[in-house]
Motif scaffolding. Structure first.
Motif, PDB file in Angstrom:
ATOM      1  N   GLU A 219       0.835  -1.196   0.000  1.00  0.00           N
ATOM      2  CA  GLU A 219       0.000   0.000   0.000  1.00  0.00           C
ATOM      3  C   GLU A 219       0.881   1.261   0.000  1.00  0.00           C
ATOM      4  O   GLU A 219       0.604   2.238  -0.687  1.00  0.00           O
ATOM      5  N   ARG A 220       1.972   1.192   0.764  1.00  0.00           N
ATOM      6  CA  ARG A 220       2.930   2.291   0.832  1.00  0.00           C
ATOM      7  C   ARG A 220       3.474   2.614  -0.553  1.00  0.00           C
ATOM      8  O   ARG A 220       3.457   3.760  -0.996  1.00  0.00           O
ATOM      9  N   ASN A 221       3.938   1.574  -1.224  1.00  0.00           N
ATOM     10  CA  ASN A 221       4.545   1.782  -2.536  1.00  0.00           C
ATOM     11  C   ASN A 221       3.541   2.361  -3.526  1.00  0.00           C
ATOM     12  O   ASN A 221       3.861   3.218  -4.337  1.00  0.00           O
ATOM     13  N   ARG A 222       2.316   1.850  -3.439  1.00  0.00           N
ATOM     14  CA  ARG A 222       1.278   2.334  -4.338  1.00  0.00           C
ATOM     15  C   ARG A 222       1.035   3.834  -4.120  1.00  0.00           C
ATOM     16  O   ARG A 222       0.989   4.614  -5.047  1.00  0.00           O
ATOM     17  N   ARG A 223       0.922   4.199  -2.845  1.00  0.00           N
ATOM     18  CA  ARG A 223       0.606   5.599  -2.522  1.00  0.00           C
ATOM     19  C   ARG A 223       1.746   6.555  -2.840  1.00  0.00           C
ATOM     20  O   ARG A 223       1.523   7.675  -3.293  1.00  0.00           O
ATOM     21  N   VAL A 224       2.986   6.102  -2.595  1.00  0.00           N
ATOM     22  CA  VAL A 224       4.135   6.959  -2.913  1.00  0.00           C
ATOM     23  C   VAL A 224       4.203   7.172  -4.423  1.00  0.00           C
ATOM     24  O   VAL A 224       4.407   8.300  -4.901  1.00  0.00           O
ATOM     25  N   GLY A 225       3.971   6.096  -5.174  1.00  0.00           N
ATOM     26  CA  GLY A 225       3.968   6.200  -6.635  1.00  0.00           C
ATOM     27  C   GLY A 225       2.918   7.201  -7.098  1.00  0.00           C
ATOM     28  O   GLY A 225       3.176   8.051  -7.965  1.00  0.00           O
ATOM     29  N   GLU A 226       1.763   7.097  -6.476  1.00  0.00           N
ATOM     30  CA  GLU A 226       0.644   7.966  -6.833  1.00  0.00           C
ATOM     31  C   GLU A 226       0.980   9.438  -6.517  1.00  0.00           C
ATOM     32  O   GLU A 226       0.747  10.332  -7.335  1.00  0.00           O
ATOM     33  N   ALA A 227       1.549   9.669  -5.329  1.00  0.00           N
ATOM     34  CA  ALA A 227       1.872  11.046  -4.915  1.00  0.00           C
ATOM     35  C   ALA A 227       2.942  11.648  -5.822  1.00  0.00           C
ATOM     36  O   ALA A 227       2.851  12.813  -6.217  1.00  0.00           O
ATOM     37  N   LEU A 228       3.955  10.829  -6.175  1.00  0.00           N
ATOM     38  CA  LEU A 228       5.015  11.358  -7.035  1.00  0.00           C
ATOM     39  C   LEU A 228       4.477  11.660  -8.427  1.00  0.00           C
ATOM     40  O   LEU A 228       4.886  12.627  -9.074  1.00  0.00           O
ATOM     41  N   GLU A 229       3.535  10.851  -8.859  1.00  0.00           N
ATOM     42  CA  GLU A 229       2.919  11.111 -10.158  1.00  0.00           C
ATOM     43  C   GLU A 229       2.124  12.418 -10.106  1.00  0.00           C
ATOM     44  O   GLU A 229       2.196  13.244 -11.013  1.00  0.00           O
ATOM     45  N   LEU A 230       1.426  12.576  -9.023  1.00  0.00           N
ATOM     46  CA  LEU A 230       0.613  13.776  -8.819  1.00  0.00           C
ATOM     47  C   LEU A 230       1.465  15.050  -8.908  1.00  0.00           C
ATOM     48  O   LEU A 230       1.028  16.069  -9.431  1.00  0.00           O
ATOM     49  N   VAL A 231       2.679  14.980  -8.384  1.00  0.00           N
ATOM     50  CA  VAL A 231       3.533  16.175  -8.402  1.00  0.00           C
ATOM     51  C   VAL A 231       4.515  16.156  -9.588  1.00  0.00           C
ATOM     52  O   VAL A 231       5.406  17.002  -9.674  1.00  0.00           O
ATOM     53  N   GLY A 232       4.345  15.177 -10.480  1.00  0.00           N
ATOM     54  CA  GLY A 232       5.162  15.138 -11.695  1.00  0.00           C
ATOM     55  C   GLY A 232       6.619  14.806 -11.450  1.00  0.00           C
ATOM     56  O   GLY A 232       7.496  15.277 -12.161  1.00  0.00           O
ATOM     57  N   LEU A 233       6.895  13.984 -10.428  1.00  0.00           N
ATOM     58  CA  LEU A 233       8.292  13.689 -10.113  1.00  0.00           C
ATOM     59  C   LEU A 233       8.606  12.190 -10.139  1.00  0.00           C
ATOM     60  O   LEU A 233       9.580  11.758  -9.524  1.00  0.00           O
ATOM     61  N   THR A 234       7.813  11.424 -10.860  1.00  0.00           N
ATOM     62  CA  THR A 234       8.025   9.972 -10.918  1.00  0.00           C
ATOM     63  C   THR A 234       9.456   9.642 -11.335  1.00  0.00           C
ATOM     64  O   THR A 234      10.091   8.766 -10.756  1.00  0.00           O
ATOM     65  N   ALA A 235       9.972  10.392 -12.287  1.00  0.00           N
ATOM     66  CA  ALA A 235      11.303  10.095 -12.817  1.00  0.00           C
ATOM     67  C   ALA A 235      12.413  10.452 -11.830  1.00  0.00           C
ATOM     68  O   ALA A 235      13.572  10.124 -12.041  1.00  0.00           O
ATOM     69  N   TYR A 236      12.061  11.143 -10.760  1.00  0.00           N
ATOM     70  CA  TYR A 236      13.077  11.621  -9.821  1.00  0.00           C
ATOM     71  C   TYR A 236      13.089  10.836  -8.505  1.00  0.00           C
ATOM     72  O   TYR A 236      13.751  11.217  -7.551  1.00  0.00           O
ATOM     73  N   ALA A 237      12.348   9.722  -8.472  1.00  0.00           N
ATOM     74  CA  ALA A 237      12.139   8.986  -7.218  1.00  0.00           C
ATOM     75  C   ALA A 237      13.432   8.578  -6.520  1.00  0.00           C
ATOM     76  O   ALA A 237      13.521   8.596  -5.289  1.00  0.00           O
ATOM     77  N   LYS A 238      14.454   8.235  -7.292  1.00  0.00           N
ATOM     78  CA  LYS A 238      15.695   7.717  -6.687  1.00  0.00           C
ATOM     79  C   LYS A 238      16.727   8.809  -6.417  1.00  0.00           C
ATOM     80  O   LYS A 238      17.823   8.522  -5.945  1.00  0.00           O
ATOM     81  N   ARG A 239      16.396  10.045  -6.746  1.00  0.00           N
ATOM     82  CA  ARG A 239      17.362  11.113  -6.516  1.00  0.00           C
ATOM     83  C   ARG A 239      17.341  11.570  -5.059  1.00  0.00           C
ATOM     84  O   ARG A 239      16.366  11.363  -4.338  1.00  0.00           O
ATOM     85  N   TYR A 240      18.406  12.257  -4.683  1.00  0.00           N
ATOM     86  CA  TYR A 240      18.463  12.857  -3.357  1.00  0.00           C
ATOM     87  C   TYR A 240      18.074  14.337  -3.468  1.00  0.00           C
ATOM     88  O   TYR A 240      18.254  14.940  -4.535  1.00  0.00           O
ATOM     89  N   PRO A 241      17.554  14.932  -2.371  1.00  0.00           N
ATOM     90  CA  PRO A 241      17.126  16.337  -2.422  1.00  0.00           C
ATOM     91  C   PRO A 241      18.187  17.269  -3.014  1.00  0.00           C
ATOM     92  O   PRO A 241      17.867  18.181  -3.770  1.00  0.00           O
TER      93      PRO A 241
END
Ligand code: ATP
Ligand code: MG
Length: 363
Positions: A115-137
Motif C-alpha cells: 500500500e505504501r509503494n502504491r501511494r508513494v507512486g501515486e503522490a510522485l505522479e501527482l507532483v510530476g516527479l516519478t522520474a526523480y524517485a531515486k534522486r536525493y534532495p
C-alpha cells in the motif's frame, strides 16, 4: 459541513499580541487563505492549528474534536493532530531519496509495504516527479524540492493541509504552474486547506475564501470577488488591488450607500460608501490606479491635479499625480504631460470610507 473552528485565539508575546482574538470557521474541502503583510500573524495562526505553537487564549476544534483549549489545559501535540504541513523551508531529509522522504510518514503510520509503494507512486505522479524517485534532495532544483515537500504532505491524505508560503521560492512561471497544480491536488483529494501568503494574486486565484489580516486582527473575510470588488475597509482596498488612499477630505453629502467627500481646496469626489458615514466628519477615498481616467474627462468627479513623471511598464504607463499634497498612482496607455491637468474617477470606482484609525501601524 464545518471542519475547523478557531475561537477567540490570542497569542501574546509579552505586551504584544501576534494574533488578537481570531475567530475563523473553515468548511470541509474548503481552500482558505490567510493574506496580509509581514508580521500580521499568518504563521502564528498556522502554527497554532498545526500544534507547533500554543496560543495564550482560545480554542481550536477540528471535525468535532478539541485540539486546543487554553482554559481547559488541552493541547494535542502535532503528531496527534496528524495534519499535512508544508512550511517555507522544505526540510527534506538530505540523506534520503525522494521516494523515501515521501514514504516516511506512511512508515511511521505503519501502512503495509504494498500500500505504501502504491501511494508513494501515486503522490510522485501527482507532483510530476516519478522520474526523480531515486534522486536525493541535493540533486533537485528548489522548485522540485518544494514539490517533494508537497507530495510528502499529501501522501498520507491528511484531513487538513496547512501551507505556509509553499511557493515562495519558485520563479514567476513555475509559481504560476504550481498554483494550478496545487489547487487541482487539493480538489482531487478533497482536502481542506489553509494557505498562507502575502501575494494577493496567489490568494485571489486559488482561494474559496480569503481572510485579510493586519496587526493580528481580521480586517475582512470573504470570497476573492467580495474582497476585491467590495472591500469593507480601506486596508483591504489598498492591500488587494493597490488602491490609492486619498485622505484629508470630509463628508459633505451622504445618502444611502453614496457620499460626497470635499477637500480643502474645494474639489469633491462622489462615490460609493460601503460603511456608514456622518456628514461633516473626516473621510478618505480609495481608488485603484487603473480606475483613474485621463481621456474624455466629464464634469462630475473631475479633479485638477499636477502630473509627475511616468514610467513605462510595457503594455501601459504608470504615472504619479498630486491632488493637493496627496500622491496618487495611476495607469494609462498614454501618460498625461507633466504639470497641471485633469483626471476623472467613475463614482462606482470611488470608495469612500471613514478614516483608517490604525493606518500608521506598520502591520
Ligand atoms: N517567538 C516570538 N517572540 C516574539 N514575537 C514573535 C515571535 N514570533 C512571532 N512574533 C511576532 O508576532 C507577529 C506575527 O508574526 P508571524 O510570524 O505570525 O507573522 P507573519 O504574518 O507570518 O509574517 P511573514 O509574512 O513575515 O511571515 C510579528 O510581529 C512577530 O514579530
Ligand atoms: Mg510567516
Amino acid at each position: 459541513m464545518t471542519d475547523l473552528v478557531l475561537s477567540d485565539l490570542t497569542r501574546s508575546y509579552g505586551a504584544i499580541n501576534a494574533i488578537d482574538n481570531i475567530n475563523i470557521t473553515v468548511g470541509a474541502g474548503e481552500f482558505l487563505t490567510l493574506l496580509g503583510p509581514s508580521g500580521c500573524g499568518k504563521s502564528t495562526t498556522l502554527a497554532a492549528i498545526a500544534g507547533l505553537d500554543q496560543p495564550t487564549h482560545g480554542r481550536i476544534n477540528f471535525a468535532g474534536r478539541t485540539l486546543f483549549d487554553a482554559a481547559a489545559g488541552i493541547a494535542l501535540p502535532p503528531e496527534a493532530r496528524g495534519f499535512g504541513v508544508v512550511f517555507q523551508s522544505y526540510a527534506l531529509w538530505p540523506h534520503m531519496t525522494v521516494e523515501d522522504n515521501v514514504c516516511l510518514s506512511l512508515k511511521l503510520r505503519k501502512v503495509a509495504a504494498p500500500e505504501r509503494n502504491r501511494r508513494v507512486g501515486e503522490a510522485l505522479e501527482l507532483v510530476g516527479l516519478t522520474a526523480y524517485a531515486k534522486r536525493y534532495p541535493g540533486e533537485l532544483s528548489g522548485g522540485q524540492q518544494q514539490r517533494v515537500a508537497l507530495a510528502r504532505a499529501v501522501v498520507f491524505r491528511p484531513a487538513l493541509l496547512l501551507l505556509d508560503e509553499p511557493l515562495s521560492n519558485l520563479d514567476a512561471q513555475l509559481r504560476q504552474e504550481a498554483r494550478v497544480w496545487l489547487k487541482s491536488i487539493q480538489r482531487e483529494l478533497g482536502l481542506t486547506a489553509i494557505y498562507v501568503t502575502h501575494d494577493q494574486e496567489e490568494a485571489l486565484s486559488m482561494s474559496d475564501r480569503i481572510v485579510v489580516m493586519r496587526g493580528g486582527h481580521i480586517i475582512q473575510m470573504g470570497t476573492p470577488q467580495d474582497i476585491y470588488e467590495r472591500p469593507v475597509h480601506p486596508f483591504s482596498a489598498s492591500f488587494i488591488g493597490s488602491a490609492n488612499l486619498i485622505a484629508g477630505g470630509s463628508v459633505s453629502e451622504v445618502s444611502e450607500q453614496e457620499a460626497v467627500i470635499t477637500f480643502g481646496d474645494g474639489q469633491a469626489i462622489r462615490g460609493v460608501a460601503p460603511l456608514p458615514l456622518q456628514s461633516g466628519s473626516p473621510a478618505l477615498v480609495a481608488v485603484r490606479p487603473q480606475n483613474i481616467r485621463l481621456a474624455e474627462v466629464p464634469d462630475a468627479n473631475r479633479l485638477l491635479v499636477r502630473f509627475g513623471p511616468a514610467n513605462y511598464l510595457g503594455d501601459r504607463f504608470e504615472q504619479e499625480a498630486f491632488l493637493g499634497e496627496c500622491r496618487l498612482r495611476l495607469q494609462a496607455i498614454r501618460p498625461a504631460p507633466e504639470g497641471q491637468g485633469n483626471i476623472w474617477i467613475d463614482r462606482a470606482n470611488a470608495l469612500i470610507f471613514p478614516p483608517d484609525e490604525r493606518a500608521k501601524d506598520k502591520t
